[in-house]
Motif scaffolding. Structure first.
Motif, PDB file in Angstrom:
ATOM      1  N   GLU A 232      45.917  93.502  27.637  1.00  0.00           N
ATOM      2  CA  GLU A 232      44.773  93.937  26.820  1.00  0.00           C
ATOM      3  C   GLU A 232      44.351  92.831  25.866  1.00  0.00           C
ATOM      4  O   GLU A 232      43.152  92.570  25.688  1.00  0.00           O
ATOM      5  CB  GLU A 232      45.148  95.196  26.037  1.00  0.00           C
ATOM      6  N   LEU A 233      45.313  92.159  25.261  1.00  0.00           N
ATOM      7  CA  LEU A 233      45.011  91.044  24.359  1.00  0.00           C
ATOM      8  C   LEU A 233      44.275  89.927  25.097  1.00  0.00           C
ATOM      9  O   LEU A 233      43.267  89.391  24.605  1.00  0.00           O
ATOM     10  CB  LEU A 233      46.301  90.516  23.745  1.00  0.00           C
ATOM     11  N   LEU A 234      44.752  89.563  26.284  1.00  0.00           N
ATOM     12  CA  LEU A 234      44.128  88.486  27.048  1.00  0.00           C
ATOM     13  C   LEU A 234      42.729  88.860  27.508  1.00  0.00           C
ATOM     14  O   LEU A 234      41.818  88.031  27.496  1.00  0.00           O
ATOM     15  CB  LEU A 234      44.999  88.129  28.253  1.00  0.00           C
ATOM     16  N   GLN A 235      42.560  90.120  27.893  1.00  0.00           N
ATOM     17  CA  GLN A 235      41.252  90.574  28.360  1.00  0.00           C
ATOM     18  C   GLN A 235      40.211  90.502  27.249  1.00  0.00           C
ATOM     19  O   GLN A 235      39.040  90.179  27.500  1.00  0.00           O
ATOM     20  CB  GLN A 235      41.363  91.999  28.895  1.00  0.00           C
ATOM     21  N   LYS A 236      40.632  90.793  26.015  1.00  0.00           N
ATOM     22  CA  LYS A 236      39.690  90.816  24.892  1.00  0.00           C
ATOM     23  C   LYS A 236      39.898  89.627  23.955  1.00  0.00           C
ATOM     24  O   LYS A 236      39.479  89.679  22.799  1.00  0.00           O
ATOM     25  CB  LYS A 236      39.853  92.126  24.118  1.00  0.00           C
ATOM     26  N   TYR A 237      40.505  88.566  24.461  1.00  0.00           N
ATOM     27  CA  TYR A 237      40.894  87.452  23.592  1.00  0.00           C
ATOM     28  C   TYR A 237      39.691  86.816  22.895  1.00  0.00           C
ATOM     29  O   TYR A 237      38.628  86.621  23.488  1.00  0.00           O
ATOM     30  CB  TYR A 237      41.640  86.383  24.381  1.00  0.00           C
ATOM     31  N   ASN A 238      39.899  86.488  21.630  1.00  0.00           N
ATOM     32  CA  ASN A 238      38.873  85.860  20.804  1.00  0.00           C
ATOM     33  C   ASN A 238      39.428  84.544  20.264  1.00  0.00           C
ATOM     34  O   ASN A 238      40.457  84.545  19.576  1.00  0.00           O
ATOM     35  CB  ASN A 238      38.498  86.800  19.653  1.00  0.00           C
ATOM     36  N   ALA A 239      38.770  83.455  20.575  1.00  0.00           N
ATOM     37  CA  ALA A 239      39.250  82.147  20.133  1.00  0.00           C
ATOM     38  C   ALA A 239      39.178  81.975  18.620  1.00  0.00           C
ATOM     39  O   ALA A 239      39.643  80.963  18.095  1.00  0.00           O
ATOM     40  CB  ALA A 239      38.451  81.029  20.816  1.00  0.00           C
ATOM     41  N   GLU A 240      38.598  82.962  17.927  1.00  0.00           N
ATOM     42  CA  GLU A 240      38.514  82.893  16.470  1.00  0.00           C
ATOM     43  C   GLU A 240      39.810  83.341  15.793  1.00  0.00           C
ATOM     44  O   GLU A 240      39.955  83.195  14.579  1.00  0.00           O
ATOM     45  CB  GLU A 240      37.366  83.775  15.973  1.00  0.00           C
ATOM     46  N   TYR A 241      40.757  83.897  16.543  1.00  0.00           N
ATOM     47  CA  TYR A 241      42.002  84.341  15.928  1.00  0.00           C
ATOM     48  C   TYR A 241      42.715  83.162  15.261  1.00  0.00           C
ATOM     49  O   TYR A 241      42.783  82.064  15.806  1.00  0.00           O
ATOM     50  CB  TYR A 241      42.942  84.957  16.969  1.00  0.00           C
ATOM     51  N   ASP A 242      43.279  83.438  14.082  1.00  0.00           N
ATOM     52  CA  ASP A 242      44.052  82.417  13.369  1.00  0.00           C
ATOM     53  C   ASP A 242      45.544  82.579  13.594  1.00  0.00           C
ATOM     54  O   ASP A 242      46.280  81.590  13.641  1.00  0.00           O
ATOM     55  CB  ASP A 242      43.756  82.502  11.861  1.00  0.00           C
ATOM     56  N   LEU A 243      45.989  83.832  13.724  1.00  0.00           N
ATOM     57  CA  LEU A 243      47.416  84.105  13.833  1.00  0.00           C
ATOM     58  C   LEU A 243      47.616  85.348  14.696  1.00  0.00           C
ATOM     59  O   LEU A 243      46.873  86.315  14.579  1.00  0.00           O
ATOM     60  CB  LEU A 243      48.016  84.322  12.440  1.00  0.00           C
ATOM     61  N   ILE A 244      48.638  85.303  15.579  1.00  0.00           N
ATOM     62  CA  ILE A 244      48.936  86.435  16.452  1.00  0.00           C
ATOM     63  C   ILE A 244      50.397  86.823  16.292  1.00  0.00           C
ATOM     64  O   ILE A 244      51.292  85.979  16.422  1.00  0.00           O
ATOM     65  CB  ILE A 244      48.664  86.102  17.931  1.00  0.00           C
ATOM     66  N   PHE A 245      50.641  88.099  16.001  1.00  0.00           N
ATOM     67  CA  PHE A 245      51.994  88.656  16.021  1.00  0.00           C
ATOM     68  C   PHE A 245      52.170  89.271  17.408  1.00  0.00           C
ATOM     69  O   PHE A 245      51.441  90.189  17.787  1.00  0.00           O
ATOM     70  CB  PHE A 245      52.165  89.710  14.929  1.00  0.00           C
ATOM     71  N   LEU A 246      53.150  88.787  18.144  1.00  0.00           N
ATOM     72  CA  LEU A 246      53.268  89.125  19.555  1.00  0.00           C
ATOM     73  C   LEU A 246      54.658  89.645  19.882  1.00  0.00           C
ATOM     74  O   LEU A 246      55.664  88.930  19.732  1.00  0.00           O
ATOM     75  CB  LEU A 246      52.957  87.872  20.381  1.00  0.00           C
ATOM     76  N   ASP A 247      54.716  90.897  20.312  1.00  0.00           N
ATOM     77  CA  ASP A 247      55.990  91.492  20.723  1.00  0.00           C
ATOM     78  C   ASP A 247      56.442  90.848  22.032  1.00  0.00           C
ATOM     79  O   ASP A 247      55.644  90.685  22.963  1.00  0.00           O
ATOM     80  CB  ASP A 247      55.813  92.999  20.906  1.00  0.00           C
ATOM     81  N   ILE A 248      57.698  90.458  22.107  1.00  0.00           N
ATOM     82  CA  ILE A 248      58.190  89.799  23.314  1.00  0.00           C
ATOM     83  C   ILE A 248      58.375  90.788  24.455  1.00  0.00           C
ATOM     84  O   ILE A 248      58.012  90.511  25.600  1.00  0.00           O
ATOM     85  CB  ILE A 248      59.513  89.053  23.021  1.00  0.00           C
ATOM     86  N   LYS A 249      58.909  91.972  24.172  1.00  0.00           N
ATOM     87  CA  LYS A 249      59.234  92.928  25.232  1.00  0.00           C
ATOM     88  C   LYS A 249      58.201  94.047  25.268  1.00  0.00           C
ATOM     89  O   LYS A 249      58.201  94.956  24.449  1.00  0.00           O
ATOM     90  CB  LYS A 249      60.634  93.502  25.022  1.00  0.00           C
ATOM     91  N   MET A 250      57.280  93.944  26.239  1.00  0.00           N
ATOM     92  CA  MET A 250      56.281  94.986  26.476  1.00  0.00           C
ATOM     93  C   MET A 250      56.291  95.316  27.958  1.00  0.00           C
ATOM     94  O   MET A 250      56.614  94.468  28.793  1.00  0.00           O
ATOM     95  CB  MET A 250      54.895  94.521  26.017  1.00  0.00           C
ATOM     96  N   GLU A 251      55.896  96.525  28.309  1.00  0.00           N
ATOM     97  CA  GLU A 251      56.092  97.017  29.671  1.00  0.00           C
ATOM     98  C   GLU A 251      55.218  96.311  30.706  1.00  0.00           C
ATOM     99  O   GLU A 251      55.708  95.852  31.731  1.00  0.00           O
ATOM    100  CB  GLU A 251      55.838  98.534  29.722  1.00  0.00           C
TER     101      GLU A 251
END
Length: 292
Positions: free
Chosen positions: A97-116
């Protein structure tokens, strides 16, 4: 569409506002001397009342646990209140979902390592293909994933549950070392994805049929604008100059000039047109002189 009286707005404030909002020149139409029509703009009255505009940091949170997301947002809001920062949040529950709606304007991403569906490591791998500048902080309950995260130039990792004092320490470190709000960049999208290119990394731009091909780092990407519009955007920056009808070059990459050809520090060669040579050489000399 918002209509703003032209006369009460000072030119300095308008330029600051235009830069902050990242509005392209093509989106501003001066139809009459007393009107400025600005499109795609919200909350303009509030912004114009501000004496000093605080940069808004766009933070994406990607995690499949709603409770953690809510706690993280509350802690980030607390940090913003304590430090005077301003955050805007974007929430995703899976890497795809993040990749599909990715915005190059993001400054910082908190990303969970383990997702289904698509885990954080695979997501980070795809993000780094299109955006090498965004900050990544991994969220995990398992220490064994920590070292894998650094393969994708992560700022750091946080163990769940995230404690505020640990989060504050990492944010302080991020804003002092990784924050790049004052480093100007160009963001755009094409058929292959969304991109953020810092001007300091953009070597040159060349005409590609009706569009423009940008050369930066180890990539070549099309921006769907004509050279006239790209030139208007780049050539107001001190390091860019137009050496040819079809080329704009970053002067910081120029190694030498031989006749009607530029040699870049990367070994690439770019033509100089005879009509533009005199003006270009003056621009290059002025730029080099400022560096001395």
């Amino acid at each position: 569409m918002v209509i703003v009286p032209h006369r009460p707005v000072s030119f300095k404030l308008f330029v600051t506002f235009h830069t902050y909002a990242r509005i392209a020149p093509s989106e501003i139409l001066i139809l009459q001397k007393d009107l400025i029509i600005i499109t795609a703009l919200k909350n303009i009255q509030k912004t114009l009342r501000c004496k000093e505009i605080t940069p808004v940091f766009k933070i994406a949170i990607c995690d499949d646990e709603d409770t953690l997301i809510q706690e993280l947002k509350e802690n980030l809001t607390k940090y913003a209140a304590e430090t005077g920062q301003e955050f805007c949040f974007f929430v995703y529950h899976d890497g795809s979902e993040l990749l599909q709606k990715y915005n190059a304007e993001y400054d910082l991403i908190f990303l969970d390592i383990k997702m289904e569906q698509l885990n954080g490591l695979k997501t980070a791998e795809e993000i780094r293909k299109i955006d090498r500048a965004v900050g990544l902080i991994f969220l995990t309950s398992f220490r064994q994933y920590v070292w894998k995260g650094y393969e994708y130039s992560a700022v750091n990792y946080l163990l769940k549950p995230v404690r505020y004092n640990v989060l504050k320490l990492e944010l302080d470190r991020y804003f002092s070392r990784y924050q790049s709000k004052n480093d100007p960049y160009l963001s755009f999208s094409n058929n292959s994805g969304a991109y953020k290119v810092f001007y300091r990394n953009l070597r040159y731009a060349e005409t590609e049929k009706r569009n423009v091909l940008l050369h930066f780092e180890d990539q070549r990407q099309i921006i769907y604008q004509n050279m006239k519009k790209v030139s208007a955007l780049l050539c107001v920056q001190p390091q860019f100059a137009r050496c040819h009808q079809s080329f704009i070059v970053n002067l910081s990459f120029v190694k030498g000039v031989t006749g009607l050809e530029l040699l870049l520090t990367t070994g690439e060669r770019i033509p100089i047109s005879q009509p533009k040579r005199k003006e270009f050489m003056k621009r290059l000399a002025d730029y080099m002189g400022e560096l001395l």
